[in-house]
Design a protein around this motif. Structure first.
Motif, PDB file in Angstrom:
ATOM      1  N   GLU A  50       0.662  -1.248   0.232  1.00 57.84           N
ATOM      2  CA  GLU A  50       0.079  -0.275  -0.029  1.00 57.84           C
ATOM      3  C   GLU A  50       0.779   1.507   0.340  1.00 57.84           C
ATOM      4  O   GLU A  50       0.279   2.420   0.166  1.00 57.84           O
ATOM      5  CB  GLU A  50      -1.707  -0.377   1.492  1.00 57.84           C
ATOM      6  CG  GLU A  50      -1.924  -1.559   1.165  1.00 57.84           C
ATOM      7  CD  GLU A  50      -3.050  -1.085   2.088  1.00 57.84           C
ATOM      8  OE1 GLU A  50      -3.449   0.009   2.975  1.00 57.84           O
ATOM      9  OE2 GLU A  50      -3.688  -2.601   2.549  1.00 57.84           O
ATOM     10  N   HIS A  51       2.045   1.208   0.062  1.00 54.07           N
ATOM     11  CA  HIS A  51       3.358   2.350  -0.028  1.00 54.07           C
ATOM     12  C   HIS A  51       3.727   2.396  -1.361  1.00 54.07           C
ATOM     13  O   HIS A  51       3.096   1.674  -1.927  1.00 54.07           O
ATOM     14  CB  HIS A  51       4.265   2.231   1.141  1.00 54.07           C
ATOM     15  CG  HIS A  51       3.740   1.997   2.639  1.00 54.07           C
ATOM     16  ND1 HIS A  51       4.384   0.770   3.374  1.00 54.07           N
ATOM     17  CD2 HIS A  51       2.439   3.201   2.911  1.00 54.07           C
ATOM     18  CE1 HIS A  51       3.422   1.738   4.473  1.00 54.07           C
ATOM     19  NE2 HIS A  51       2.935   2.722   4.918  1.00 54.07           N
ATOM     20  N   GLY A  52       4.453   3.841  -1.420  1.00 51.41           N
ATOM     21  CA  GLY A  52       4.960   3.802  -2.961  1.00 51.41           C
ATOM     22  C   GLY A  52       4.616   5.207  -3.567  1.00 51.41           C
ATOM     23  O   GLY A  52       3.090   5.345  -3.294  1.00 51.41           O
ATOM     24  N   SER A 201      19.805   1.550  -2.794  1.00 51.31           N
ATOM     25  CA  SER A 201      18.896   3.019  -2.318  1.00 51.31           C
ATOM     26  C   SER A 201      18.109   2.168  -2.254  1.00 51.31           C
ATOM     27  O   SER A 201      16.990   1.695  -2.508  1.00 51.31           O
ATOM     28  CB  SER A 201      18.781   3.843  -3.451  1.00 51.31           C
ATOM     29  OG  SER A 201      17.758   4.911  -3.499  1.00 51.31           O
ATOM     30  N   ILE A 202      17.781   2.250  -1.068  1.00 49.96           N
ATOM     31  CA  ILE A 202      16.955   1.725   0.412  1.00 49.96           C
ATOM     32  C   ILE A 202      15.788   3.224   0.663  1.00 49.96           C
ATOM     33  O   ILE A 202      14.450   2.178   1.630  1.00 49.96           O
ATOM     34  CB  ILE A 202      16.561   0.404   0.534  1.00 49.96           C
ATOM     35  CG1 ILE A 202      18.081   1.197   1.815  1.00 49.96           C
ATOM     36  CG2 ILE A 202      17.218  -0.655   0.482  1.00 49.96           C
ATOM     37  CD1 ILE A 202      17.784  -0.229   2.994  1.00 49.96           C
ATOM     38  N   THR A 203      15.777   4.199   0.378  1.00 47.27           N
ATOM     39  CA  THR A 203      15.034   5.505   1.165  1.00 47.27           C
ATOM     40  C   THR A 203      14.601   6.275   0.326  1.00 47.27           C
ATOM     41  O   THR A 203      15.506   6.277  -1.568  1.00 47.27           O
ATOM     42  CB  THR A 203      15.366   5.729   2.440  1.00 47.27           C
ATOM     43  OG1 THR A 203      16.836   6.006   1.999  1.00 47.27           O
ATOM     44  CG2 THR A 203      16.015   4.370   3.404  1.00 47.27           C
ATOM     45  N   TYR A 222      11.731   2.307   1.156  1.00 47.78           N
ATOM     46  CA  TYR A 222      11.813   2.186   0.309  1.00 47.78           C
ATOM     47  C   TYR A 222      11.059   0.878  -0.256  1.00 47.78           C
ATOM     48  O   TYR A 222      10.639   0.032   0.620  1.00 47.78           O
ATOM     49  CB  TYR A 222      13.317   1.305  -0.784  1.00 47.78           C
ATOM     50  CG  TYR A 222      13.057   0.720  -2.453  1.00 47.78           C
ATOM     51  CD1 TYR A 222      11.769   1.472  -3.463  1.00 47.78           C
ATOM     52  CD2 TYR A 222      13.677  -0.211  -2.292  1.00 47.78           C
ATOM     53  CE1 TYR A 222      11.903   0.590  -4.229  1.00 47.78           C
ATOM     54  CE2 TYR A 222      13.665  -0.606  -4.232  1.00 47.78           C
ATOM     55  CZ  TYR A 222      12.702  -0.476  -4.508  1.00 47.78           C
ATOM     56  OH  TYR A 222      13.055  -1.047  -6.528  1.00 47.78           O
ATOM     57  N   VAL A 223       9.325   0.994  -1.528  1.00 46.60           N
ATOM     58  CA  VAL A 223       8.056   0.632  -1.465  1.00 46.60           C
ATOM     59  C   VAL A 223       8.491  -1.426  -0.962  1.00 46.60           C
ATOM     60  O   VAL A 223       8.284  -2.179  -0.853  1.00 46.60           O
ATOM     61  CB  VAL A 223       7.560   0.713  -2.347  1.00 46.60           C
ATOM     62  CG1 VAL A 223       8.114   0.520  -3.903  1.00 46.60           C
ATOM     63  CG2 VAL A 223       5.949   0.289  -2.413  1.00 46.60           C
ATOM     64  N   TRP A 224       9.556  -1.367  -1.992  1.00 48.48           N
ATOM     65  CA  TRP A 224      10.226  -2.875  -1.916  1.00 48.48           C
ATOM     66  C   TRP A 224      10.972  -3.609  -0.803  1.00 48.48           C
ATOM     67  O   TRP A 224      10.629  -4.859  -0.584  1.00 48.48           O
ATOM     68  CB  TRP A 224      10.881  -2.957  -3.724  1.00 48.48           C
ATOM     69  CG  TRP A 224       9.963  -3.194  -4.679  1.00 48.48           C
ATOM     70  CD1 TRP A 224       9.947  -2.511  -5.164  1.00 48.48           C
ATOM     71  CD2 TRP A 224       9.520  -5.123  -4.756  1.00 48.48           C
ATOM     72  NE1 TRP A 224       8.996  -3.407  -7.191  1.00 48.48           N
ATOM     73  CE2 TRP A 224       8.784  -4.491  -5.832  1.00 48.48           C
ATOM     74  CE3 TRP A 224       9.621  -6.132  -3.978  1.00 48.48           C
ATOM     75  CZ2 TRP A 224       8.121  -5.247  -6.261  1.00 48.48           C
ATOM     76  CZ3 TRP A 224       8.911  -6.618  -4.612  1.00 48.48           C
ATOM     77  CH2 TRP A 224       8.060  -6.779  -5.928  1.00 48.48           C
ATOM     78  N   PHE A 225      11.850  -2.310  -0.147  1.00 49.04           N
ATOM     79  CA  PHE A 225      12.277  -3.311   1.339  1.00 49.04           C
ATOM     80  C   PHE A 225      11.112  -3.245   1.913  1.00 49.04           C
ATOM     81  O   PHE A 225      11.019  -4.617   3.318  1.00 49.04           O
ATOM     82  CB  PHE A 225      13.134  -2.077   1.511  1.00 49.04           C
ATOM     83  CG  PHE A 225      13.706  -2.287   3.033  1.00 49.04           C
ATOM     84  CD1 PHE A 225      14.889  -2.951   2.821  1.00 49.04           C
ATOM     85  CD2 PHE A 225      13.604  -2.143   4.071  1.00 49.04           C
ATOM     86  CE1 PHE A 225      15.731  -3.623   3.876  1.00 49.04           C
ATOM     87  CE2 PHE A 225      13.958  -2.247   5.465  1.00 49.04           C
ATOM     88  CZ  PHE A 225      14.582  -3.122   4.990  1.00 49.04           C
ATOM     89  N   ASP A 226      10.411  -2.218   1.979  1.00 48.51           N
ATOM     90  CA  ASP A 226       8.966  -2.737   3.231  1.00 48.51           C
ATOM     91  C   ASP A 226       7.663  -3.357   2.668  1.00 48.51           C
ATOM     92  O   ASP A 226       8.022  -4.774   3.819  1.00 48.51           O
ATOM     93  CB  ASP A 226       8.540  -1.449   2.372  1.00 48.51           C
ATOM     94  CG  ASP A 226       6.521  -1.087   2.971  1.00 48.51           C
ATOM     95  OD1 ASP A 226       6.372  -1.927   3.312  1.00 48.51           O
ATOM     96  OD2 ASP A 226       5.989   0.311   3.347  1.00 48.51           O
ATOM     97  N   VAL A 266      16.897 -11.840  -4.950  1.00 51.99           N
ATOM     98  CA  VAL A 266      17.946 -11.681  -5.718  1.00 51.99           C
ATOM     99  C   VAL A 266      18.222 -10.497  -3.739  1.00 51.99           C
ATOM    100  O   VAL A 266      18.679 -10.823  -2.935  1.00 51.99           O
ATOM    101  CB  VAL A 266      19.024 -10.826  -6.325  1.00 51.99           C
ATOM    102  CG1 VAL A 266      20.368  -9.835  -6.439  1.00 51.99           C
ATOM    103  CG2 VAL A 266      18.769 -11.243  -7.321  1.00 51.99           C
ATOM    104  N   TYR A 267      17.247  -9.448  -4.338  1.00 52.99           N
ATOM    105  CA  TYR A 267      17.274  -8.727  -2.916  1.00 52.99           C
ATOM    106  C   TYR A 267      17.291  -9.280  -1.506  1.00 52.99           C
ATOM    107  O   TYR A 267      17.825  -9.241  -0.588  1.00 52.99           O
ATOM    108  CB  TYR A 267      16.195  -7.949  -2.772  1.00 52.99           C
ATOM    109  CG  TYR A 267      16.258  -6.452  -4.465  1.00 52.99           C
ATOM    110  CD1 TYR A 267      17.364  -6.577  -5.522  1.00 52.99           C
ATOM    111  CD2 TYR A 267      15.245  -5.648  -4.622  1.00 52.99           C
ATOM    112  CE1 TYR A 267      17.650  -5.288  -6.612  1.00 52.99           C
ATOM    113  CE2 TYR A 267      15.627  -4.951  -5.815  1.00 52.99           C
ATOM    114  CZ  TYR A 267      17.083  -5.560  -6.547  1.00 52.99           C
ATOM    115  OH  TYR A 267      17.283  -4.261  -7.763  1.00 52.99           O
TER     116      TYR A 267
END
Ligand code: MSP
Length: 509
Positions: A50-52, A201-203, A222-226, A266-267
């Protein structure tokens, strides 16, 4: 008791669900239902991302706050899962506090370990896919996935030291080739990682709609880290343990589409290795659906609405088609002709007719109640062997997440039973008054149908239940267990067979 944890991607709430979303969720549902019937303790998770920036923009265009948009769209997903009889055990939303606290915890843990540092990001970012690209990865200057033009970014960002985990990842793929399936996708991942990994990059600082970085509120995560962390946060907080986390982590399989392979293979494992957490056992990437030969997109106006498909063709027919039409892992084409052909030939002609024939004969020859069957003969033994083979082939296929193959084994057996009827010719046995033999043949057909219902249940639960009831079986077929109910010969000889409406009506137009 064996445990089994299966997940779907969590879906973006900028748009309503389409056939692509329905596909992964259905696949996960079939695995979950199958594993439950195989006596495993199952946890099946789905949810929404729901973010991003993408959600923030979509909300702005509609004049809504991002959370308002999410609250509206999430209902559409939940309604569809209910309509599709999806049996998820939980539904996670990334805006829930139980998720946000685990994301912040993981961020802080990696920061404290020195795996997250502050730097400057300059580069290309595709808002549509919420993904960074290098110039080389673009196709004609556009995003290789959604073909949008990426935007230039330059801002202070926190970075995750992905580069540090290149060797650890390669070693993991080497030791656990089953980590990424199908094989073709493993090869893609390995060659991507071998090319060298840059830090990630994660923010972001340019917008607000995300989980704030602990102690750095101008940065959002970052939405993918989240998003990836949902697979853990739904179970609990790793430091606190807790029953679900202890029991179900690591996941047995993350089902995803091929477009989000890099993020998952990968991530995600790199974050987990860095945090010292166990890695999921398998990431399975399926292919994409085109529609009547075209890429499915809003611009072409050819997006397939699962609600419409269910209303027109029926739920089980839709479920069957999606998993029967193409090998899971490959791309497939959705067309009205194709779904109609599958329904008419395999469901109506082969399976539906088999049940109808069996019912018809039991009623005509014995008023629905079989007398005691005579001894088995060679042809019956061969049928019983074919039933055992079906069972084994389905098991092997399901362990390989090969739905098409599992349904192939099931339909192969349906064919076999239809042939058994032709070969034993019950109408002749009736004419010749060979009652014992006739009762044996019909018993074998009904018993075959009982086993068919059991194996059909994860894929087409309602129709399997109808077969189950038509055979006079009590309770829910999905509560049956392969270990106890899967053996030949458990159908009582005292069942009463009645006529029921056709299992799968033919589609004429
Ligand atoms: N939010 C991310 C996933 C985060 S998981 C930690 C996301 N969401 S999505 O809503 O865009 O897509 C979800 C899934 O739908 C993906 O697995 C994608 O492959 C799938 N599909 C989207 N279109 C599709 C087809 N045309 N065919 C099959 N699946 C497709 O990505």
């Amino acid at each position: 008791m064996a445990k089994y944890y299966v997940t779907t991607p969590i879906y973006y709430v900028n748009d309503v669900p389409h056939i692509g979303h329905a596909y992964t969720t259905l696949a996960a549902d079939v695995l979950a239902r199958y594993k439950r019937m195989d006596s495993a303790d199952v946890f099946f998770l789905t949810g929404t991302d729901e973010h991003g920036q993408k959600i923030e923009r979509a909300a702005r265009e509609k004049g809504l706050a991002p959370k308002e948009l999410a609250d509206r769209v999430v209902v559409r997903f939940k309604d569809l899962w209910e309509k599709m009889k999806i049996t998820n055990d939980d539904f996670i939303r990334t805006t829930e506090p139980r998720h946000e606290r685990v994301v912040q915890w993981l961020f802080k843990t990696l920061y404290d370990k020195g795996d997250i540092y502050l730097g400057t990001y300059e580069g290309l970012y595709c808002v549509g896919c919420e993904t960074f690209y290098t110039k080389q990865q673009l196709e004609d200057g556009r995003c290789p996935v959604c073909k949008r033009e990426p935007e230039m970014f330059s801002e202070p960002n926190f970075f995750f030291r992905l580069s540090k985990y290149q060797d650890a990842l390669l070693e993991h793929y080497e030791k656990h080739p089953e980590f990424v399936k199908p094989r073709l996708r493993l090869n893609e991942v390995v060659s991507f990682v071998k090319q060298g990994l840059s830090d990630l990059s994660i923010t972001r600082t340019g917008f607000k709609w995300g989980i704030p970085v602990p102690n750095e509120p101008e940065h959002v995560i970052y939405v993918w880290f989240d998003a990836l962390i949902n697979y853990i946060s739904a179970l609990g907080h790793p430091e606190e343990g807790g029953e679900l986390y202890e029991k179900f982590w690591p996941a047995d399989v993350h089902l995803i589409g091929k477009d989000i392979l890099r993020h998952h293979a990968v991530y995600w494992p790199a974050f987990l290795i860095a945090a010292g957490l166990p890695l999921p056992k398998c990431v399975f990437a399926h292919g994409w659906w085109t529609v009547e030969g075209e890429k499915m997109s809003k611009t072409f106006g050819n997006v397939v609405d699962p609600h419409e498909m269910i209303d027109v063709y029926g739920l089980d027919q839709f479920r069957y088609f999606l998993l029967r039409e193409v090998p899971f892992g490959m791309d497939g084409d959705f067309s009205k002709e194709a779904i109609k052909a599958r329904i008419n030939s395999e469901l109506a002609n082969d399976l539906g007719n088999l049940l109808g024939r069996a019912q018809g004969m039991c009623i005509k020859y014995f008023s629905g109640r079989l007398p005691a069957p005579g001894p088995t003969e060679g042809i019956d033994e061969a049928l019983i062997e074919a039933a055992e083979e079906m069972d084994e082939n389905i098991r092997t296929a399901m362990e390989d997440v090969a739905f098409q193959q599992a349904l192939g084994a099931l339909m192969g057996f349906v064919d076999r039973v239809n042939k058994y009827i032709d070969e034993t010719a019950p109408w002749t046995l009736f004419r010749e008054k060979k009652t014992d033999r006739l009762a044996r043949v019909l018993y074998d057909v009904l018993e075959s149908l009982r086993l068919i219902a059991l194996h059909f249940a994860p894929f087409c639960p309602d129709s399997a239940q109808r077969i189950w009831e038509a055979l006079g079986q009590d309770g829910e077929v999905c509560n049956a267990r392969y270990g106890t109910h899967g053996k030949w010969g458990l159908l009582g000889t005292d069942v009463e067979i009645r006529r029921t409406p056709p299992l799968f009506p033919r589609i004429e137009q």
